[in-house]
Scaffold this active site. Structure first.
Site, PDB file in Angstrom:
ATOM      1  N   ARG A 181      -4.000  -9.894   4.538  1.00 41.62           N
ATOM      2  CA  ARG A 181      -4.352 -10.106   3.179  1.00 41.62           C
ATOM      3  C   ARG A 181      -3.103  -9.489   2.223  1.00 41.62           C
ATOM      4  O   ARG A 181      -3.049  -8.590   2.596  1.00 41.62           O
ATOM      5  CB  ARG A 181      -5.607  -9.047   3.245  1.00 41.62           C
ATOM      6  CG  ARG A 181      -6.117  -9.103   1.657  1.00 41.62           C
ATOM      7  CD  ARG A 181      -7.550  -8.115   1.851  1.00 41.62           C
ATOM      8  NE  ARG A 181      -7.929  -8.006   0.389  1.00 41.62           N
ATOM      9  CZ  ARG A 181      -7.736  -7.227  -0.677  1.00 41.62           C
ATOM     10  NH1 ARG A 181      -6.697  -6.595  -0.515  1.00 41.62           N
ATOM     11  NH2 ARG A 181      -8.334  -7.492  -1.864  1.00 41.62           N
TER      12      ARG A 181
ATOM     13  N   LYS B 295       0.756  -1.250   0.021  1.00 40.86           N
ATOM     14  CA  LYS B 295       0.072  -0.256   0.039  1.00 40.86           C
ATOM     15  C   LYS B 295       0.673   1.289   0.079  1.00 40.86           C
ATOM     16  O   LYS B 295       2.194   1.217   0.298  1.00 40.86           O
ATOM     17  CB  LYS B 295      -1.057  -0.065   1.293  1.00 40.86           C
ATOM     18  CG  LYS B 295      -2.280  -1.054   0.695  1.00 40.86           C
ATOM     19  CD  LYS B 295      -3.271  -0.823   1.670  1.00 40.86           C
ATOM     20  CE  LYS B 295      -4.431  -1.697   1.188  1.00 40.86           C
ATOM     21  NZ  LYS B 295      -5.400  -2.033   2.308  1.00 40.86           N
TER      22      LYS B 295
HETATM   23  N1  HH2 Z   1      -7.419  -3.509   0.784  1.00 43.03           N
HETATM   24  C1  HH2 Z   1      -7.935  -3.730  -0.565  1.00 43.03           C
HETATM   25  C2  HH2 Z   1      -8.807  -4.384  -1.046  1.00 43.03           C
HETATM   26  N2  HH2 Z   1      -9.880  -4.834   0.003  1.00 43.03           N
HETATM   27  N3  HH2 Z   1     -10.252  -5.687   1.954  1.00 43.03           N
HETATM   28  C3  HH2 Z   1      -9.843  -5.627   3.439  1.00 43.03           C
HETATM   29  N4  HH2 Z   1     -10.639  -6.238   4.215  1.00 43.03           N
HETATM   30  N5  HH2 Z   1      -8.595  -4.961   3.931  1.00 43.03           N
HETATM   31  C4  HH2 Z   1      -7.897  -4.208   3.052  1.00 43.03           C
HETATM   32  O1  HH2 Z   1      -6.839  -3.703   3.606  1.00 43.03           O
HETATM   33  C5  HH2 Z   1      -8.307  -4.265   1.752  1.00 43.03           C
HETATM   34  C6  HH2 Z   1      -9.574  -5.002   1.179  1.00 43.03           C
HETATM   35  C7  HH2 Z   1      -7.033  -2.675  -1.521  1.00 43.03           C
HETATM   36  O2  HH2 Z   1      -6.152  -3.576  -2.113  1.00 43.03           O
HETATM   37  P1  HH2 Z   1      -6.257  -4.068  -3.607  1.00 43.03           P
HETATM   38  O3  HH2 Z   1      -7.346  -5.406  -3.553  1.00 43.03           O
HETATM   39  O4  HH2 Z   1      -4.910  -5.014  -3.813  1.00 43.03           O
HETATM   40  O5  HH2 Z   1      -6.461  -3.257  -4.523  1.00 43.03           O
HETATM   41  P2  HH2 Z   1      -7.441  -2.605  -5.229  1.00 43.03           P
HETATM   42  O6  HH2 Z   1      -8.700  -2.207  -4.419  1.00 43.03           O
HETATM   43  O7  HH2 Z   1      -7.159  -1.527  -6.369  1.00 43.03           O
HETATM   44  O8  HH2 Z   1      -8.310  -3.928  -6.059  1.00 43.03           O
END
Ligand code: HH2
Length: 290
Positions: free
Chosen positions: A269, A234
């Protein structure tokens, strides 16, 4: 939910609940099915590519996989339910046929999407709106008996990083999650199916993120449910290390995970499962939780 599935969920929730006192945190591999996720957007243009990544994360030690049909990066807009279903269902069908595949959760705030995923064998819902986007979500989790992750976010993905502001970020996040957990329980969601997540990067400055991570053990104690923590690749890690490309933040992520897994996190995660596994095994062993 079928008998076999409900056994899987019960076993998972037992294992997750045991983590802070024994063993390293469980690893949830991120599998985004989006063209625009901040880190792995566009990496899985078809179900075969998604399956290859799922198999890789499984081999590297993932305990769970979180399938994401919608990016929630800062500035993103909601994806219509039909589009989320079109991205998700072919991949779920395909992963359902992979021998030894680990349990799967779905990262969505829409109950109709979550229901379709549960029907295809998913065991949990990762709702970053904590049940605020769709009032049907708590009902679905209660009826199905699935795992449910409730995350804190200030604002919406479209606006959340504009001007995050708190008087006391740890107290406010804790109070928000406590309220959402009790709303879920009041709607009939079983207490042992719930996880809470401080929402690293969701409406938070660097200092807010650090403060929340510093106080994970307090959040774990105050909330009384396992914590899921998502620091992987992040922006705050980029700020700390000067690395603008999310793919270059694997070591920075490992540093944050070593901290999180010895300070109250039950599930991490992560995009880089192999690095996360090694970082957590070492940190947990030093902490006396082999
Ligand atoms: N972070 C992201 C997405 N979903 N869910 C939870 N519970 N906690 C988190 O910290 C979290 C999440 C963001 O990461 P990513 O899925 O890699 O990115 P994007 O939202 O751009 O798909």
């Amino acid at each position: 939910m079928s008998f076999a599935l409900s056994n899987t969920v019960a076993e998972l929730s037992r294992r997750i609940g045991e983590v802070p006192s024994s063993g390293p945190a469980m690893l949830m591999g991120v599998l985004n099915l989006t063209p625009d996720s901040f880190s792995d957007g566009g990496l899985h243009p078809d179900p075969a590519a998604a399956e290859a990544s799922a198999r890789k994360m499984l081999a590297e030690g993932a305990d769970l996989l979180d399938l994401g049909p919608e990016s929630t990066r800062p500035g993103s807009q909601p994806v219509p339910e039909e589009e989320q279903l079109a991205r998700l269902l072919p991949v779920l069908r395909r992963l359902g046929a992979v021998p030894g595949m680990c349990p799967i959760t779905v990262d969505t705030t829409r109950a109709v999407v979550a229901r379709a995923a549960l029907d295809l064998g998913a065991v949990g819902i990762n709702d970053i709106s904590a049940g605020r986007d769709d009032p049907g979500m708590f009902r679905l989790a209660a009826e199905s008996g699935c795992l449910l992750v409730l995350m804190h976010m200030q604002g919406t993905p479209a606006t959340m990083q504009a001007k995050p502001s708190y008087t006391d970020v740890v107290a406010e996040v804790s109070a928000f999650l406590a309220e959402r957990l009790s709303a879920a329980r009041a709607a009939g969601v079983r207490a042992d199916r719930l996880l809470a997540d401080p929402g690293i990067g969701f409406g938070k400055t660097l200092e807010h993120n650090l403060d929340l991570l510093r106080h994970l053990a307090r959040l774990r104690l105050e909330l009384g449910v396992p914590l899921l923590v998502g620091t992987s690749r992040k922006g705050f890690l980029g700020t700390l290390t000067g690395r603008s490309n999310p793919a270059d933040r694997v070591f920075a992520t490992a540093g944050s995970l070593a901290w999180a897994c010895t300070n109250g996190a039950g599930v991490l995660r992560v995009h880089d499962v192999a690095a996360a596994r090694d970082a957590c095994l070492v940190a947990s062993a030093i902490a006396g939780r082999p």
